[in-house]
Design a protein around this motif. Structure first.
Motif, PDB file in Angstrom:
ATOM      1  N   ALA A 277      20.266 -17.150   3.266  1.00  0.00           N
ATOM      2  CA  ALA A 277      19.965 -16.135   4.278  1.00  0.00           C
ATOM      3  C   ALA A 277      19.013 -16.677   5.334  1.00  0.00           C
ATOM      4  O   ALA A 277      19.171 -16.390   6.536  1.00  0.00           O
ATOM      5  CB  ALA A 277      19.364 -14.897   3.614  1.00  0.00           C
ATOM      6  N   HIS A 280      20.622 -18.661   8.057  1.00  0.00           N
ATOM      7  CA  HIS A 280      21.607 -17.928   8.857  1.00  0.00           C
ATOM      8  C   HIS A 280      22.972 -18.609   8.775  1.00  0.00           C
ATOM      9  O   HIS A 280      23.706 -18.707   9.772  1.00  0.00           O
ATOM     10  CB  HIS A 280      21.155 -17.824  10.319  1.00  0.00           C
ATOM     11  CG  HIS A 280      19.825 -17.145  10.473  1.00  0.00           C
ATOM     12  ND1 HIS A 280      19.651 -15.789  10.323  1.00  0.00           N
ATOM     13  CD2 HIS A 280      18.589 -17.662  10.738  1.00  0.00           C
ATOM     14  CE1 HIS A 280      18.373 -15.485  10.498  1.00  0.00           C
ATOM     15  NE2 HIS A 280      17.699 -16.606  10.747  1.00  0.00           N
ATOM     16  N   TYR A 299      22.331  -7.715  -1.003  1.00  0.00           N
ATOM     17  CA  TYR A 299      22.220  -7.265   0.381  1.00  0.00           C
ATOM     18  C   TYR A 299      20.759  -7.357   0.797  1.00  0.00           C
ATOM     19  O   TYR A 299      19.870  -7.588  -0.049  1.00  0.00           O
ATOM     20  CB  TYR A 299      22.730  -5.825   0.534  1.00  0.00           C
ATOM     21  CG  TYR A 299      22.136  -4.835  -0.433  1.00  0.00           C
ATOM     22  CD1 TYR A 299      21.071  -4.019  -0.057  1.00  0.00           C
ATOM     23  CD2 TYR A 299      22.638  -4.722  -1.737  1.00  0.00           C
ATOM     24  CE1 TYR A 299      20.514  -3.121  -0.948  1.00  0.00           C
ATOM     25  CE2 TYR A 299      22.090  -3.828  -2.626  1.00  0.00           C
ATOM     26  CZ  TYR A 299      21.024  -3.024  -2.237  1.00  0.00           C
ATOM     27  OH  TYR A 299      20.474  -2.149  -3.126  1.00  0.00           O
ATOM     28  N   GLN A 300      20.503  -7.166   2.074  1.00  0.00           N
ATOM     29  CA  GLN A 300      19.139  -7.266   2.601  1.00  0.00           C
ATOM     30  C   GLN A 300      18.728  -5.956   3.279  1.00  0.00           C
ATOM     31  O   GLN A 300      19.562  -5.275   3.878  1.00  0.00           O
ATOM     32  CB  GLN A 300      19.041  -8.394   3.627  1.00  0.00           C
ATOM     33  CG  GLN A 300      19.323  -9.776   3.088  1.00  0.00           C
ATOM     34  CD  GLN A 300      19.315 -10.806   4.202  1.00  0.00           C
ATOM     35  OE1 GLN A 300      18.398 -10.838   5.034  1.00  0.00           O
ATOM     36  NE2 GLN A 300      20.342 -11.656   4.226  1.00  0.00           N
ATOM     37  N   THR A 309      22.230  -5.743   6.169  1.00  0.00           N
ATOM     38  CA  THR A 309      23.454  -6.532   5.995  1.00  0.00           C
ATOM     39  C   THR A 309      24.461  -5.752   5.167  1.00  0.00           C
ATOM     40  O   THR A 309      24.104  -4.785   4.474  1.00  0.00           O
ATOM     41  CB  THR A 309      23.152  -7.859   5.270  1.00  0.00           C
ATOM     42  OG1 THR A 309      22.769  -7.558   3.913  1.00  0.00           O
ATOM     43  CG2 THR A 309      22.027  -8.621   5.958  1.00  0.00           C
ATOM     44  N   ALA A 321      32.619  -8.709   2.273  1.00  0.00           N
ATOM     45  CA  ALA A 321      31.549  -7.924   2.882  1.00  0.00           C
ATOM     46  C   ALA A 321      31.953  -6.456   2.942  1.00  0.00           C
ATOM     47  O   ALA A 321      33.015  -6.110   3.474  1.00  0.00           O
ATOM     48  CB  ALA A 321      31.248  -8.441   4.287  1.00  0.00           C
ATOM     49  N   ASN A 323      30.828  -3.079   4.540  1.00  0.00           N
ATOM     50  CA  ASN A 323      29.956  -2.616   5.613  1.00  0.00           C
ATOM     51  C   ASN A 323      29.572  -1.139   5.522  1.00  0.00           C
ATOM     52  O   ASN A 323      28.879  -0.624   6.396  1.00  0.00           O
ATOM     53  CB  ASN A 323      30.637  -2.849   6.970  1.00  0.00           C
ATOM     54  CG  ASN A 323      30.816  -4.324   7.269  1.00  0.00           C
ATOM     55  OD1 ASN A 323      29.853  -5.072   7.325  1.00  0.00           O
ATOM     56  ND2 ASN A 323      32.074  -4.741   7.448  1.00  0.00           N
ATOM     57  N   LEU A 326      25.632  -0.212   5.769  1.00  0.00           N
ATOM     58  CA  LEU A 326      24.785  -0.704   6.855  1.00  0.00           C
ATOM     59  C   LEU A 326      24.020   0.460   7.491  1.00  0.00           C
ATOM     60  O   LEU A 326      24.598   1.515   7.788  1.00  0.00           O
ATOM     61  CB  LEU A 326      25.641  -1.391   7.927  1.00  0.00           C
ATOM     62  CG  LEU A 326      26.006  -2.856   7.685  1.00  0.00           C
ATOM     63  CD1 LEU A 326      27.045  -3.313   8.700  1.00  0.00           C
ATOM     64  CD2 LEU A 326      24.764  -3.739   7.762  1.00  0.00           C
ATOM     65  N   ARG A 376      11.719  -9.120   5.337  1.00  0.00           N
ATOM     66  CA  ARG A 376      13.011  -8.752   4.758  1.00  0.00           C
ATOM     67  C   ARG A 376      12.909  -8.703   3.234  1.00  0.00           C
ATOM     68  O   ARG A 376      12.070  -9.384   2.622  1.00  0.00           O
ATOM     69  CB  ARG A 376      14.091  -9.761   5.166  1.00  0.00           C
ATOM     70  CG  ARG A 376      14.537  -9.613   6.609  1.00  0.00           C
ATOM     71  CD  ARG A 376      15.742 -10.480   6.904  1.00  0.00           C
ATOM     72  NE  ARG A 376      15.387 -11.898   7.008  1.00  0.00           N
ATOM     73  CZ  ARG A 376      16.261 -12.900   7.067  1.00  0.00           C
ATOM     74  NH1 ARG A 376      17.563 -12.628   7.010  1.00  0.00           N
ATOM     75  NH2 ARG A 376      15.852 -14.145   7.180  1.00  0.00           N
TER      76      ARG A 376
END
Length: 387
Positions: A277, A280, A299-300, A309, A321, A323, A326, A376
């Protein structure tokens, strides 16, 4: 209509702290002409039986139990079943038959637990009678706790000293699954209200283990003894209980060992994921992580609990992923505010209690650790089934 001589038999309560007998429950039996003992339970379940005959039978059995309590050790208690339906029939100024029986046999009410056995009857009258029992020095138990929602109201109204977990619910919960969490929650509620828990219907070692996990003060059931006419010796089950308790402790130590091993592995996993992470890097640069088969997703979030994320899961030989979450905020979840309370500066890895995930219906743990100068939070959901 009642065939046989009424008498009481006694089933012991085992104190989980000592393995000794702390008291007994009086259970009604009928002695047949051939000497065999039969339970009175079917009579009380038979709608054809006149209520007056059942009340007379109940008082005979109770009187027999009270009259023989002097044969038991002086520190034992005697649990007597009481029907709220019959209590409701008493006049407000009427002397309580059970207290008259105690006085007649010179038994200290402090040795008595009156066990409320069912949901019927007038709630206000029941509360008044319970208050009179308590004023005399007796303790109050509610039987079959958890069998119905209205029992929660009864707990609040009567403020019992003891709660007996509903036997069918308890035995089902000992097998695992959602009912086990319900029973644990009921036991925690009882503990917070100052009640002692009795687990009845303990017939197997697994059920005893579950009773201990629920924090039961006493256990009762065929694993130790059936009801019998004579009293057991106080220490009759101490060696057996000590052996079973030690096996339970060893089992919990093994579970704790697996959890500690997982914590060590989590530290390694956190380093891998935080490195990925922090760089990146693209999702394709993330390895399969086969060494961590219990990993469900990660996840973050930012330090305020908002998810930054997608959920990343290994599915179909690749990272996927999700989503959907989010922007969701998880600051209200215990695993998050526990992290904040312990101080994000320490960068500690914390692990939540086991819970059932609402989305996947799996038992999970969530591990969390701050990184990126505390800006984070990396969260890892773990499959807890193996624990």
């Amino acid at each position: 209509m009642i065939d046989g001589q009424p008498l009481a038999c006694f089933q012991p309560f085992i104190d989980t702290a000592t393995g000794r007998i702390a008291g007994v429950e009086a259970l009604g039996r009928l002695r047949q002409p051939d000497g065999q003992l039969t339970s009175v339970g079917p009579l009380f379940a038979d709608p054809r039986m006149p209520a007056i005959a059942l009340r007379r039978l109940d008082r005979q059995i109770r009187d027999n139990a009270i009259s023989r309590l002097h044969e038991a050790p002086a520190d034992w208690f005697l649990s007597l079943n009481m029907s709220p339906r019959w209590i409701s029939r008493l006049r407000p100024d009427q002397a309580l038959p059970s207290l008259k029986q105690l006085a007649r046999h010179n038994v200290d009410p402090q040795r008595i637990v009156f066990e409320i056995t069912e949901l019927g009857g007038n709630g206000q009258r029941l509360a008044e009678v319970v208050a009179r029992y308590r004023d005399a020095g007796a303790r109050i138990a509610i039987d079959d706790f958890g069998a119905g929602y209205s029992q929660l109201d009864r707990v609040l109204a009567l403020q019992p000293d003891i709660l007996k977990l509903d036997m069918r619910l308890f035995q089902a919960a000992a097998l695992g699954g959602p009912s086990s969490e319900v029973v644990k929650a009921l036991a925690q509620m009882a503990e917070k209200t100052g009640c002692w828990i009795i687990a009845e219907g303990v017939e197997t070692e697994a059920q005893l283990n579950f009773a201990l996990e629920c924090g039961s003060r006493y256990v009762q059931g065929f694993l130790f003894a059936r009801a019998q006419e004579a009293f057991f010796a106080t220490d009759a089950f101490v060696p057996r209980f000590a052996e079973l308790r030690q096996r339970y402790v060893q089992q919990k130590l093994a579970e704790r060992g697996r959890l500690m091993q997982m914590r060590q592995q989590l530290g390694e996993l956190m380093a891998i994921l935080q490195g990925w992470a922090g760089a990146h890097a693209p999702l394709s640069a993330l390895p399969q992580l086969e060494a961590f088969p219990w990993l469900l997703r990660f996840y973050q979030c930012d330090r305020h609990g908002t998810q930054l994320t997608p959920n990343l899961e290994w599915r179909h030989n690749g990272w996927v992923a999700d989503n959907r979450y989010l922007g969701h905020n998880w600051s209200w979840r215990p695993y998050f505010y526990h992290l904040l309370a312990e101080g994000w500066e320490e960068r500690r890895l914390t692990l939540s209690n086991t819970y059932r995930d609402a989305t996947s219906n799996q038992y999970c743990l969530t591990a969390g650790q701050f990184f990126d100068n505390g800006e984070r939070l990396l969260l890892i959901d773990i499959d807890a089934a193996g624990l």
